[in-house]
Design a protein around this motif. Structure first.
Motif, PDB file in Angstrom:
ATOM      1  N   ASN A  13      14.703 -35.036 -11.143  1.00 53.41           N
ATOM      2  CA  ASN A  13      14.960 -33.759 -10.458  1.00 53.41           C
ATOM      3  C   ASN A  13      16.444 -33.593 -10.172  1.00 53.41           C
ATOM      4  OD1 ASN A  13      12.418 -32.661 -10.365  1.00 53.41           O
ATOM      5  ND2 ASN A  13      11.925 -33.468  -8.352  1.00 53.41           N
ATOM      6  N   ASN A  14      17.075 -34.659  -9.685  1.00 61.42           N
ATOM      7  CA  ASN A  14      18.507 -34.586  -9.399  1.00 61.42           C
ATOM      8  C   ASN A  14      19.306 -34.269 -10.652  1.00 61.42           C
ATOM      9  OD1 ASN A  14      18.111 -35.102  -6.692  1.00 61.42           O
ATOM     10  ND2 ASN A  14      18.491 -37.302  -6.876  1.00 61.42           N
ATOM     11  N   ARG A  15      18.953 -34.913 -11.769  1.00 61.42           N
ATOM     12  CA  ARG A  15      19.648 -34.628 -13.033  1.00 61.42           C
ATOM     13  C   ARG A  15      19.453 -33.165 -13.445  1.00 61.42           C
ATOM     14  NH1 ARG A  15      18.051 -39.914 -14.214  1.00 61.42           N
ATOM     15  NH2 ARG A  15      16.092 -39.252 -15.160  1.00 61.42           N
ATOM     16  N   TYR A  16      18.232 -32.662 -13.303  1.00 65.54           N
ATOM     17  CA  TYR A  16      17.941 -31.273 -13.684  1.00 65.54           C
ATOM     18  C   TYR A  16      18.807 -30.311 -12.862  1.00 65.54           C
ATOM     19  CZ  TYR A  16      15.596 -26.838 -14.302  1.00 65.54           C
ATOM     20  OH  TYR A  16      15.341 -25.520 -14.579  1.00 65.54           O
ATOM     21  N   PHE A  17      18.835 -30.519 -11.539  1.00 64.21           N
ATOM     22  CA  PHE A  17      19.590 -29.601 -10.692  1.00 64.21           C
ATOM     23  C   PHE A  17      21.089 -29.736 -10.897  1.00 64.21           C
ATOM     24  CE2 PHE A  17      15.620 -29.785  -8.036  1.00 64.21           C
ATOM     25  CZ  PHE A  17      15.205 -28.509  -8.378  1.00 64.21           C
ATOM     26  N   GLU A  18      21.576 -30.937 -11.234  1.00 60.31           N
ATOM     27  CA  GLU A  18      22.996 -31.096 -11.544  1.00 60.31           C
ATOM     28  C   GLU A  18      23.342 -30.324 -12.814  1.00 60.31           C
ATOM     29  OE1 GLU A  18      24.019 -35.238 -11.756  1.00 60.31           O
ATOM     30  OE2 GLU A  18      23.473 -35.580  -9.659  1.00 60.31           O
ATOM     31  N   GLU A  19      22.440 -30.336 -13.770  1.00 56.77           N
ATOM     32  CA  GLU A  19      22.687 -29.660 -15.053  1.00 56.77           C
ATOM     33  C   GLU A  19      22.467 -28.158 -14.944  1.00 56.77           C
ATOM     34  OE1 GLU A  19      20.758 -29.593 -19.514  1.00 56.77           O
ATOM     35  OE2 GLU A  19      20.723 -31.479 -18.402  1.00 56.77           O
ATOM     36  N   HIS A  20      21.434 -27.734 -14.263  1.00 58.75           N
ATOM     37  CA  HIS A  20      21.042 -26.322 -14.248  1.00 58.75           C
ATOM     38  C   HIS A  20      21.337 -25.604 -12.940  1.00 58.75           C
ATOM     39  CE1 HIS A  20      18.975 -26.843 -18.069  1.00 58.75           C
ATOM     40  NE2 HIS A  20      18.426 -27.943 -17.570  1.00 58.75           N
ATOM     41  N   GLY A  21      21.709 -26.333 -11.913  1.00 59.21           N
ATOM     42  CA  GLY A  21      21.939 -25.723 -10.607  1.00 59.21           C
ATOM     43  C   GLY A  21      20.629 -25.440  -9.898  1.00 59.21           C
ATOM     44  N   LEU A  22      20.764 -24.935  -8.690  1.00 55.03           N
ATOM     45  CA  LEU A  22      19.580 -24.644  -7.888  1.00 55.03           C
ATOM     46  C   LEU A  22      18.989 -23.298  -8.322  1.00 55.03           C
ATOM     47  CD1 LEU A  22      20.876 -25.621  -4.343  1.00 55.03           C
ATOM     48  CD2 LEU A  22      19.246 -26.881  -5.740  1.00 55.03           C
ATOM     49  N   PRO A  23      17.671 -23.216  -8.351  1.00 52.12           N
ATOM     50  CA  PRO A  23      17.051 -21.931  -8.704  1.00 52.12           C
ATOM     51  C   PRO A  23      17.433 -20.858  -7.682  1.00 52.12           C
ATOM     52  CG  PRO A  23      15.397 -23.689  -8.498  1.00 52.12           C
ATOM     53  CD  PRO A  23      16.707 -24.248  -8.082  1.00 52.12           C
ATOM     54  N   PHE A  24      17.655 -19.670  -8.166  1.00 55.57           N
ATOM     55  CA  PHE A  24      17.993 -18.509  -7.336  1.00 55.57           C
ATOM     56  C   PHE A  24      19.260 -18.707  -6.520  1.00 55.57           C
ATOM     57  CE2 PHE A  24      13.297 -18.688  -7.702  1.00 55.57           C
ATOM     58  CZ  PHE A  24      13.112 -17.568  -8.498  1.00 55.57           C
ATOM     59  N   SER A  25      20.141 -19.595  -6.950  1.00 51.89           N
ATOM     60  CA  SER A  25      21.367 -19.839  -6.181  1.00 51.89           C
ATOM     61  C   SER A  25      22.242 -18.603  -6.099  1.00 51.89           C
ATOM     62  CB  SER A  25      22.136 -21.021  -6.777  1.00 51.89           C
ATOM     63  OG  SER A  25      22.528 -20.734  -8.096  1.00 51.89           O
ATOM     64  N   GLU A  26      22.104 -17.719  -7.068  1.00 48.51           N
ATOM     65  CA  GLU A  26      22.926 -16.500  -7.021  1.00 48.51           C
ATOM     66  C   GLU A  26      22.528 -15.580  -5.865  1.00 48.51           C
ATOM     67  OE1 GLU A  26      19.662 -15.701 -10.147  1.00 48.51           O
ATOM     68  OE2 GLU A  26      20.918 -17.374  -9.548  1.00 48.51           O
ATOM     69  N   TYR A  27      21.351 -15.797  -5.300  1.00 51.82           N
ATOM     70  CA  TYR A  27      20.882 -14.960  -4.196  1.00 51.82           C
ATOM     71  C   TYR A  27      21.141 -15.593  -2.818  1.00 51.82           C
ATOM     72  CZ  TYR A  27      18.470 -12.726  -8.041  1.00 51.82           C
ATOM     73  OH  TYR A  27      18.185 -12.109  -9.220  1.00 51.82           O
ATOM     74  N   ARG A  28      21.691 -16.803  -2.827  1.00 48.67           N
ATOM     75  CA  ARG A  28      21.938 -17.483  -1.554  1.00 48.67           C
ATOM     76  C   ARG A  28      23.148 -16.869  -0.861  1.00 48.67           C
ATOM     77  NH1 ARG A  28      21.779 -23.768  -2.528  1.00 48.67           N
ATOM     78  NH2 ARG A  28      21.485 -23.743  -0.287  1.00 48.67           N
ATOM     79  N   GLY A  29      23.038 -16.710   0.448  1.00 45.05           N
ATOM     80  CA  GLY A  29      24.143 -16.137   1.213  1.00 45.05           C
ATOM     81  C   GLY A  29      25.022 -17.186   1.862  1.00 45.05           C
ATOM     82  N   PHE A  30      24.863 -18.434   1.493  1.00 42.69           N
ATOM     83  CA  PHE A  30      25.673 -19.498   2.099  1.00 42.69           C
ATOM     84  C   PHE A  30      26.157 -20.447   1.058  1.00 42.69           C
ATOM     85  CE2 PHE A  30      21.197 -20.482   2.416  1.00 42.69           C
ATOM     86  CZ  PHE A  30      21.100 -21.749   1.905  1.00 42.69           C
TER      87      PHE A  30
END
Length: 78
Positions: free
Chosen positions: A61-78
């Motif tokens: 999971n950590n490798r996936y998120f490092e490669e692809h980023g967090l889902p919906f990160s473009e909608y995060r306000g922080f």
């Protein structure tokens, strides 16, 4: 209303004499303190085992998120 106390079993334990003396001097219930300490040790060991058993999935999971980023990160306000 009476609450039923958990079943208890007498066991033999070896306890450091200085610790036992101090516990008695401070009116610490040694049996209850042992219960609490053993329960904490069990909880920690279960957590260690869970991490060992799931380490591969966590690392994947950590490798996936490092490669692809967090889902919906473009909608995060922080």
């Amino acid at each position: 209303m009476l609450t039923k106390s958990p079943k208890r079993k007498s066991v033999n334990l070896s306890i450091d004499v200085d610790i036992l003396a101090e516990a008695k001097a401070l009116n610490v219930n040694v049996s209850r303190a042992a219960d609490a300490g053993i329960a904490e040790a069990i909880s920690k060991r279960k957590a260690e085992l869970w991490l060992q058993e799931n380490r591969e999935a966590i690392e994947e999971n950590n490798r996936y998120f490092e490669e692809h980023g967090l889902p919906f990160s473009e909608y995060r306000g922080f």
